[in-house]
Design a protein around this motif. Structure first.
Motif, short mmCIF file in Angstrom:
data_model
loop_
_atom_site.label_atom_id
_atom_site.label_comp_id
_atom_site.label_asym_id
_atom_site.label_seq_id
_atom_site.Cartn_x
_atom_site.Cartn_y
_atom_site.Cartn_z
N VAL A 59 0.96 -1.15 -0.05
CA VAL A 59 -0.09 0.03 0.00
C VAL A 59 0.87 1.22 0.01
O VAL A 59 2.00 1.30 0.80
CB VAL A 59 -1.04 0.03 1.36
CG1 VAL A 59 -2.03 1.29 1.28
CG2 VAL A 59 -1.89 -1.28 1.08
N ASP A 62 -2.83 6.09 -0.79
CA ASP A 62 -4.37 5.41 -0.78
C ASP A 62 -4.73 4.47 -1.91
O ASP A 62 -5.53 3.94 -2.28
CB ASP A 62 -5.20 6.63 -0.95
CG ASP A 62 -5.37 7.23 -2.27
OD1 ASP A 62 -4.21 6.97 -2.84
OD2 ASP A 62 -6.02 7.95 -2.57
N THR A 63 -3.39 3.76 -2.29
CA THR A 63 -3.51 2.73 -3.48
C THR A 63 -2.85 1.50 -3.12
O THR A 63 -1.71 1.23 -2.63
CB THR A 63 -2.94 3.16 -4.73
OG1 THR A 63 -3.67 4.58 -5.24
CG2 THR A 63 -3.20 2.11 -5.88
N ARG A 65 -1.22 -1.84 -4.19
CA ARG A 65 -0.70 -2.30 -5.75
C ARG A 65 -0.22 -3.85 -5.20
O ARG A 65 0.02 -4.18 -4.40
CB ARG A 65 0.60 -1.37 -5.97
CG ARG A 65 0.05 0.25 -6.12
CD ARG A 65 1.40 0.70 -6.55
NE ARG A 65 1.11 2.20 -6.77
CZ ARG A 65 0.55 2.70 -7.65
NH1 ARG A 65 0.04 2.15 -8.69
NH2 ARG A 65 0.20 4.17 -7.73
N ALA A 76 -3.62 -1.74 -9.63
CA ALA A 76 -3.54 -0.67 -8.64
C ALA A 76 -5.01 -0.43 -8.28
O ALA A 76 -5.86 -0.29 -9.21
CB ALA A 76 -2.96 0.53 -9.25
N VAL A 77 -5.29 -0.59 -7.02
CA VAL A 77 -6.76 -0.18 -6.50
C VAL A 77 -6.77 0.67 -5.39
O VAL A 77 -6.15 0.50 -4.51
CB VAL A 77 -7.52 -1.78 -5.89
CG1 VAL A 77 -8.72 -1.48 -5.50
CG2 VAL A 77 -7.19 -2.86 -7.06
N PRO A 78 -7.75 1.49 -5.82
CA PRO A 78 -7.93 2.67 -4.52
C PRO A 78 -8.41 1.90 -3.49
O PRO A 78 -9.41 1.10 -3.21
CB PRO A 78 -8.82 3.70 -5.22
CG PRO A 78 -8.86 3.59 -6.61
CD PRO A 78 -8.48 2.25 -6.62
N ASP A 81 -11.96 1.57 -2.29
CA ASP A 81 -12.67 0.72 -3.37
C ASP A 81 -12.70 -0.57 -2.84
O ASP A 81 -13.07 -1.60 -3.40
CB ASP A 81 -12.01 0.71 -4.81
CG ASP A 81 -12.64 2.18 -5.47
OD1 ASP A 81 -13.30 2.86 -4.99
OD2 ASP A 81 -12.01 2.37 -6.58
#
Length: 118
Positions: A59, A62-63, A65, A76-78, A81
């Motif tokens: 992390v 705020d992502t 990976r 890559a996911v926020p 989410d």
């Protein structure tokens, strides 16, 4: 067709070596869970119910990976989410029982067939 004892042993014991694994839902925020557990892989649930297994998760900001387990693509996911984050847990007791059962089956095959007569 003759199968060697070594090949037969591997065929029977490899599933047990994989172990009985389950996913445990983490109660911590994704960045805290990844930092604390330092897992090699995680499973996340995104809006809409889609799940994704992420290898080598990190992390940054705020992502989240990592790499997709299915195709190795970069992910890559926020963090916002991610509805749910799970880490793998091995059940040693169940894995041991499965390995013992498979081992007993292998011994029974060897005793029944003999090393060279099957």
């Amino acid at each position: 067709m003759r199968v060697s004892l070594r090949a037969l042993s591997l065929m029977l014991l490899l599933p047990a070596a994989a172990g009985c694994q389950s996913w445990r839902i983490e109660q911590l925020a994704p960045e805290q869970a990844v930092a604390r557990e330092q897992p090699r892989r995680i499973r996340i649930t995104k809006p809409g119910g889609a799940t994704l297994v992420v290898l080598s998760p990190t992390v940054a900001g705020d992502t989240l990976r990592g790499r997709s387990e299915s195709d190795g693509a970069a992910i890559a996911v926020p963090v916002g989410d991610i509805l749910q984050l799970e880490t793998p847990r091995s059940n040693l007791a169940t894995s041991t029982l499965v390995a013992a059962g498979l081992g007993a089956g292998l011994v029974a095959i060897v005793v029944t067939c003999g090393v060279s007569s099957c």
